[in-house]
Design a protein around this motif. Structure first.
Motif, PDB file in Angstrom:
ATOM      1  N   LYS A 122     116.714 -19.938 -13.413  1.00 30.68           N
ATOM      2  CA  LYS A 122     117.991 -20.382 -12.844  1.00 30.68           C
ATOM      3  C   LYS A 122     118.065 -21.907 -12.853  1.00 30.68           C
ATOM      4  CE  LYS A 122     119.732 -17.435 -10.109  1.00 30.68           C
ATOM      5  NZ  LYS A 122     120.389 -16.560  -9.152  1.00 30.68           N
ATOM      6  N   SER A 123     119.288 -22.426 -13.006  1.00 25.78           N
ATOM      7  CA  SER A 123     119.506 -23.878 -12.951  1.00 25.78           C
ATOM      8  C   SER A 123     120.560 -24.213 -11.907  1.00 25.78           C
ATOM      9  CB  SER A 123     119.988 -24.413 -14.305  1.00 25.78           C
ATOM     10  OG  SER A 123     118.922 -24.493 -15.217  1.00 25.78           O
ATOM     11  N   LEU A 124     120.284 -25.254 -11.142  1.00 22.92           N
ATOM     12  CA  LEU A 124     121.289 -25.832 -10.255  1.00 22.92           C
ATOM     13  C   LEU A 124     121.749 -27.113 -10.938  1.00 22.92           C
ATOM     14  CD1 LEU A 124     122.726 -25.542  -7.532  1.00 22.92           C
ATOM     15  CD2 LEU A 124     120.946 -26.960  -6.523  1.00 22.92           C
ATOM     16  N   VAL A 125     123.063 -27.250 -11.147  1.00 22.54           N
ATOM     17  CA  VAL A 125     123.588 -28.358 -11.954  1.00 22.54           C
ATOM     18  C   VAL A 125     124.672 -29.121 -11.191  1.00 22.54           C
ATOM     19  CG1 VAL A 125     124.495 -28.976 -14.230  1.00 22.54           C
ATOM     20  CG2 VAL A 125     123.282 -26.811 -13.938  1.00 22.54           C
TER      21      VAL A 125
ATOM     22  N   THR B  14     117.438 -37.436  -7.626  1.00 20.06           N
ATOM     23  CA  THR B  14     116.843 -37.477  -6.276  1.00 20.06           C
ATOM     24  C   THR B  14     117.570 -36.500  -5.346  1.00 20.06           C
ATOM     25  OG1 THR B  14     116.311 -39.811  -6.623  1.00 20.06           O
ATOM     26  CG2 THR B  14     116.223 -39.011  -4.347  1.00 20.06           C
ATOM     27  N   VAL B  15     118.903 -36.473  -5.441  1.00 19.28           N
ATOM     28  CA  VAL B  15     119.702 -35.544  -4.624  1.00 19.28           C
ATOM     29  C   VAL B  15     119.309 -34.096  -4.942  1.00 19.28           C
ATOM     30  CG1 VAL B  15     122.054 -34.665  -4.227  1.00 19.28           C
ATOM     31  CG2 VAL B  15     121.650 -37.129  -4.320  1.00 19.28           C
ATOM     32  N   LEU B  16     119.154 -33.802  -6.246  1.00 20.76           N
ATOM     33  CA  LEU B  16     118.775 -32.438  -6.650  1.00 20.76           C
ATOM     34  C   LEU B  16     117.420 -32.023  -6.093  1.00 20.76           C
ATOM     35  CD1 LEU B  16     119.951 -32.018 -10.356  1.00 20.76           C
ATOM     36  CD2 LEU B  16     120.463 -30.484  -8.459  1.00 20.76           C
ATOM     37  N   ARG B  17     116.497 -32.992  -6.023  1.00 18.35           N
ATOM     38  CA  ARG B  17     115.161 -32.661  -5.488  1.00 18.35           C
ATOM     39  C   ARG B  17     115.232 -32.282  -4.008  1.00 18.35           C
ATOM     40  NH1 ARG B  17     113.339 -36.488  -9.285  1.00 18.35           N
ATOM     41  NH2 ARG B  17     113.451 -38.259  -7.867  1.00 18.35           N
ATOM     42  N   GLN B  18     116.293 -32.736  -3.332  1.00 21.29           N
ATOM     43  CA  GLN B  18     116.482 -32.353  -1.924  1.00 21.29           C
ATOM     44  C   GLN B  18     117.156 -30.981  -1.810  1.00 21.29           C
ATOM     45  OE1 GLN B  18     115.080 -34.201   0.349  1.00 21.29           O
ATOM     46  NE2 GLN B  18     114.617 -35.820  -1.116  1.00 21.29           N
ATOM     47  N   ILE B  19     118.082 -30.687  -2.722  1.00 19.17           N
ATOM     48  CA  ILE B  19     118.887 -29.466  -2.596  1.00 19.17           C
ATOM     49  C   ILE B  19     118.237 -28.248  -3.258  1.00 19.17           C
ATOM     50  CG2 ILE B  19     121.132 -28.397  -3.091  1.00 19.17           C
ATOM     51  CD1 ILE B  19     122.352 -31.160  -3.334  1.00 19.17           C
ATOM     52  N   ALA B  20     117.767 -28.423  -4.518  1.00 18.34           N
ATOM     53  CA  ALA B  20     117.401 -27.258  -5.337  1.00 18.34           C
ATOM     54  C   ALA B  20     116.279 -26.395  -4.763  1.00 18.34           C
ATOM     55  CB  ALA B  20     117.067 -27.714  -6.761  1.00 18.34           C
ATOM     56  N   PRO B  21     115.128 -26.963  -4.357  1.00 21.55           N
ATOM     57  CA  PRO B  21     114.066 -26.078  -3.830  1.00 21.55           C
ATOM     58  C   PRO B  21     114.547 -25.241  -2.642  1.00 21.55           C
ATOM     59  CG  PRO B  21     113.195 -28.275  -4.262  1.00 21.55           C
ATOM     60  CD  PRO B  21     114.683 -28.373  -4.395  1.00 21.55           C
TER      61      PRO B  21
END
Length: 565
Positions: A128-131, A144-151
């Protein structure tokens, strides 16, 4: 309105000033990659855009990316729906450096892809990808924002994504020059967006009080830069040549083992000529499913001016006719000095397992800078921190680009008419045309040799550069700035005239004509954000009102309506 005063925001306004939407892309056994979720729900994407996002959000099957992977892609926005998202974004764009402005024709996609073994799924893998889809090229920031949200999202699913979008919708709009505190998923990111007025090469993070800093979880020294040294280390000895190829807008393809290396290397190439803006197309990650695939791989015409990154070995065969290919292997920088990799002729790129290196028959105009190579090699031997190596390389590229561009800046500044030629009663004077030969004559006394130790065929490099999209883009911006400066000087000249005295000597028709012209000038100053101070505009408005007062009442009524409507 004060330059930094925030207007009243409607729901999703602030979100829209940062992101177009957030997509979740999953894998369906029958359909392949599909968009499983889209936030906010009212976000609009065409079917073509959704297809592009689906294909670009997953690593190529050959990449074998197990675990978590982050990368970036860029794709064309569908024609016919390019609108300004937000009036405040216009100010964000106006005050940003050229290389950080929104791209009117393209979207950026910032990807966090997870692939882990899962026996409960038919395929045996969770994929799965979060984009994050945005107009803003804030690479480091959005990763950096993605590293906070995705996990969190992969663990807790939908409610977590809604909460993250609500957080973003409460962020202040992205004003360049301001320190911003951006809460996301329980942490606070502190950033400063650079402005066009910053001195290139400086990072301006203002120190805040300790009380405030105690709440800051992440402070970003840059919102957009990638680690140049890490990206260029596999082709370490050819940084000079790669800088020239990018400066000249040459067709360039990066072949890498993963989308992460592909996208970072392409972005490093595009960024190595900063503060010049790279004005041709670039695709940090490109696949065979892309709608432009045929356009870019056809052999019936010369390859276009584009830099793109690929991971599929199929491209080694398809792009043998391309003039410049950079092949990146798996980066292993365990304290070893990178080995000298020679530039190879393209005929050597026959097999799919070709060695890393630069494949090109290009002969650089400038001699290689041995000093920077030695300095970086020494850094590797002494285990100098990668941040320091990155800073050294970034400064080298910046000084090289500035040495190249300063003679052009100096010549173009001389195309401005003299101040005494600006007259209130005539249209603003025109800029002198750019003459290639006149510019070349200036290089003997005021060329790059004043600021750069590099020898070589600088003249040949300039002649080539002046035929490229990078020069056209740069000159277009400079010409617009200078034309606006002339308009501003003309406004100031009008303000300094005794317009009432002039009106008394002319007919009513001429006075009305003057009022309408001044009104248009004020409107232009406002709409084009001319470099005029507010006192000048107020004085000119006062002139307009005073002239109207001298006219008959019936005319006054009509003109006051038109001047204040």
């Amino acid at each position: 309105m004060d330059r930094t005063e925030e207007p009243v925001s409607l729901p999703w306004d602030r979100f829209s000033s940062w992101l177009h939407c957030v997509c979740v892309v999953g894998f369906d056994l029958e359909l392949g990659q599909t968009v499983e979720a889209l936030y906010p729900p009212h976000a609009k994407l065409t079917d073509k855009e959704k297809t592009s996002i689906c294909y670009l959000s997953f690593p190529d099957s050959n990449s074998g990316c197990l675990g978590d992977t982050q990368f970036c892609f860029r794709f064309r926005q569908s024609a016919g729906k390019r609108t300004s998202l937000h009036c405040v974004n216009d100010q964000t764009d106006r005050d940003s450096p050229v290389y950080l402005k929104k791209d009117p024709a393209c979207f950026y996609g910032y990807v966090y892809f997870r692939q882990v073994r899962d026996k409960t799924l038919k395929r045996g893998y969770f994929q799965k990808s979060l984009v994050l889809i945005s107009k803003l090229p804030y690479i480091h920031f959005f990763h950096t924002v993605l590293r906070q949200i995705a996990p969190e999202y992969f663990e807790r699913s939908e409610p977590c994504l809604e909460a993250a979008c609500s957080d973003i919708d409460r962020w202040p709009v992205p004003f360049p020059g301001k320190i911003l505190h951006l809460p996301i998923m329980g942490v606070v990111i502190k950033v400063r967006i650079p402005t066009r007025y910053d001195k290139p090469g400086t990072t301006q993070i203002v120190e805040l009080t300790q009380q405030l800093d105690a709440q800051i979880s992440v402070t970003l020294p840059t919102i957009h830069e990638v680690d140049l040294f890490r990206c260029f280390s596999p082709v370490f000895f050819h940084i000079q040549m790669l800088w020239e190829l990018v400066l000249l807008g040459e067709p360039l393809v990066v072949m890498a083992p993963s989308p992460c290396q592909s996208s970072e290397t392409v972005l490093a190439l595009v960024g190595c000529i900063a503060p010049l803006k790279y004005c041709s197309d670039f695709r940090p990650y490109f696949t065979i499913h892309d709608t432009e695939f045929k356009e870019y791989t056809t052999r019936t015409q010369a390859p276009p001016s584009v830099i793109f990154g690929v991971t599929n070995p199929f491209f080694a065969k398809t792009l043998q006719h391309w003039p410049h290919i950079v092949r990146i292997g798996d980066v292993k920088l365990a304290g070893d000095v990178p080995k000298q990799v020679k530039v190879k002729k393209l005929k050597n790129l026959k097999t799919l397992d070709s060695k890393p290196g630069v494949y090109s028959s290009y002969k650089p105009y400038l001699n290689k800078d041995e000093e920077i190579i030695k300095q970086l090699q020494k850094g590797v031997q002494q285990k100098r921190p990668t941040e320091a190596q990155n800073a050294i390389l970034r400064r080298h590229f910046l000084e090289l680009t500035q040495s190249f561009i300063i003679p052009l800046e100096r010549y173009v500044a001389g195309l401005m008419p003299l101040l005494k030629s600006v007259c209130a009663w005539k249209s603003p004077p025109q800029l002198k045309p750019f003459s290639l030969e006149e510019f070349m004559k200036t290089l003997e006394k005021a060329g790059p040799q004043l600021t750069s130790r590099l020898k070589g065929d600088w003249i040949g490099l300039y002649r080539h550069f002046l035929r490229t999209p990078n020069f056209d883009g740069w000159f277009k911006i400079r010409r617009k700035e200078m034309t606006q400066k002339l308009e501003a000087l003309h406004l100031e000249a009008l303000c300094n005239e005794d317009l009432l005295f002039w009106v008394q000597k002319h007919t009513e028709v001429e006075a009305v004509d003057l009022v309408l012209k001044l009104k248009n000038k004020l409107l232009q100053a406002q709409q084009e954000h001319l470099p005029v101070n507010s006192e000048t505009l107020e004085k000119l408005q006062h002139h307009v009102d005073s002239i109207i007062q001298e006219l008959p009442e019936d005319l006054q009524g009509i003109l006051l309506k038109t001047t204040h409507s």
